[in-house]
Design a protein around this motif. Structure first.
Motif, short mmCIF file in Angstrom:
data_model
loop_
_atom_site.label_atom_id
_atom_site.label_comp_id
_atom_site.label_asym_id
_atom_site.label_seq_id
_atom_site.Cartn_x
_atom_site.Cartn_y
_atom_site.Cartn_z
N TRP A 184 -10.48 7.59 0.55
CA TRP A 184 -9.73 6.83 1.56
C TRP A 184 -9.13 7.86 2.50
O TRP A 184 -8.68 8.92 2.05
CB TRP A 184 -8.64 6.00 0.88
CG TRP A 184 -7.77 5.24 1.83
CD1 TRP A 184 -7.98 3.97 2.29
CD2 TRP A 184 -6.55 5.67 2.45
NE1 TRP A 184 -6.98 3.59 3.14
CE2 TRP A 184 -6.09 4.62 3.25
CE3 TRP A 184 -5.81 6.84 2.40
CZ2 TRP A 184 -4.92 4.71 4.01
CZ3 TRP A 184 -4.65 6.94 3.15
CH2 TRP A 184 -4.21 5.87 3.93
N LYS A 188 -3.13 0.04 -3.89
CA LYS A 188 -2.99 -1.23 -3.17
C LYS A 188 -2.64 -2.34 -4.16
O LYS A 188 -3.30 -2.50 -5.18
CB LYS A 188 -4.27 -1.58 -2.44
CG LYS A 188 -4.15 -2.86 -1.63
CD LYS A 188 -5.31 -3.06 -0.70
CE LYS A 188 -5.12 -4.36 0.05
NZ LYS A 188 -4.96 -4.21 1.44
N TYR A 220 -4.62 6.52 -3.52
CA TYR A 220 -4.28 5.41 -2.64
C TYR A 220 -4.15 4.17 -3.51
O TYR A 220 -5.08 3.80 -4.23
CB TYR A 220 -5.38 5.21 -1.58
CG TYR A 220 -5.27 3.92 -0.82
CD1 TYR A 220 -4.35 3.78 0.22
CD2 TYR A 220 -6.08 2.84 -1.14
CE1 TYR A 220 -4.26 2.58 0.92
CE2 TYR A 220 -5.99 1.64 -0.44
CZ TYR A 220 -5.08 1.53 0.59
OH TYR A 220 -4.98 0.34 1.27
N GLU A 268 0.85 -1.19 0.00
CA GLU A 268 0.00 0.00 0.00
C GLU A 268 0.88 1.24 0.00
O GLU A 268 1.88 1.30 0.73
CB GLU A 268 -0.90 0.04 1.24
CG GLU A 268 -1.86 -1.10 1.35
CD GLU A 268 -2.67 -1.05 2.64
OE1 GLU A 268 -3.06 0.05 3.07
OE2 GLU A 268 -2.90 -2.13 3.21
N ARG A 292 -8.81 5.64 -5.37
CA ARG A 292 -8.13 4.39 -5.02
C ARG A 292 -7.76 3.71 -6.32
O ARG A 292 -8.45 3.85 -7.32
CB ARG A 292 -9.05 3.47 -4.24
CG ARG A 292 -9.47 4.00 -2.90
CD ARG A 292 -10.39 3.01 -2.22
NE ARG A 292 -10.98 3.58 -1.04
CZ ARG A 292 -11.35 2.88 0.02
NH1 ARG A 292 -11.19 1.57 0.02
NH2 ARG A 292 -11.88 3.46 1.05
#
Length: 153
Positions: A133, A108, A106, A83, A143
């Motif tokens: 987020w 991931k 963000y 992350e 995201r």
């Protein structure tokens, strides 16, 4: 039958489609103007984020994209990050106040991804979502489910 033949002919082209290349100005609506940031190096609010709820571009939701930027690590180990925040300039969220939320992504990666140097810009490829987020560092407008990274050249 003709439709099936056309679809079969197009299938290889669809499988090799490139992600949409985005730049930071593409992540803000055309009419959005971020307030000017005044950096206070040591005051009580020196790292306060300007525009933590900045509007996002809803049409980008679900698109496979490629975005350049710098990494602010959040989770991972010495070999891989799972992350991180992708930001438009080096030091954002660390040395200077965070940019507006629509200028932070963000990211991931389920299995992690190696990042060679936090000082160098990279391209991040993945599926973008217009879901907010929030973390200790900043509030984020986008995201991205990571697919891969490459050098920014």
């Amino acid at each position: 039958m003709k439709i099936l033949i056309v679809l079969m002919a197009l299938l290889p082209l669809m499988a090799t489609a490139k992600p949409q290349e985005l730049f930071w100005e593409d992540l803000a609506p055309k009419d959005f103007e971020a307030p000017e940031q005044q950096v206070d190096h040591g005051g009580e609010n020196s790292m306060t984020q300007m525009s933590p709820n900045a509007p996002v571009v809803q049409e980008l939701d679900g698109r496979e994209v490629k975005i350049p930027g710098f990494v602010v690590p959040l989770e991972g180990d010495d070999d891989n990050l799972t992350e991180f925040l992708l930001v438009p300039y080096f030091g954002a969220c660390i040395h200077v106040p965070p940019p507006p939320s629509n200028q932070i992504v963000y990211v991931k990666f389920e299995n992690g991804v190696p990042i060679d140097s936090l000082y160098d810009a990279i391209w991040v490829h993945g599926v973008l979502e217009t879901k907010q987020w929030s973390g200790d560092i900043a509030t984020v407008g986008y995201r991205l489910k990571g697919i891969g990274v490459s050098s920014y050249e």
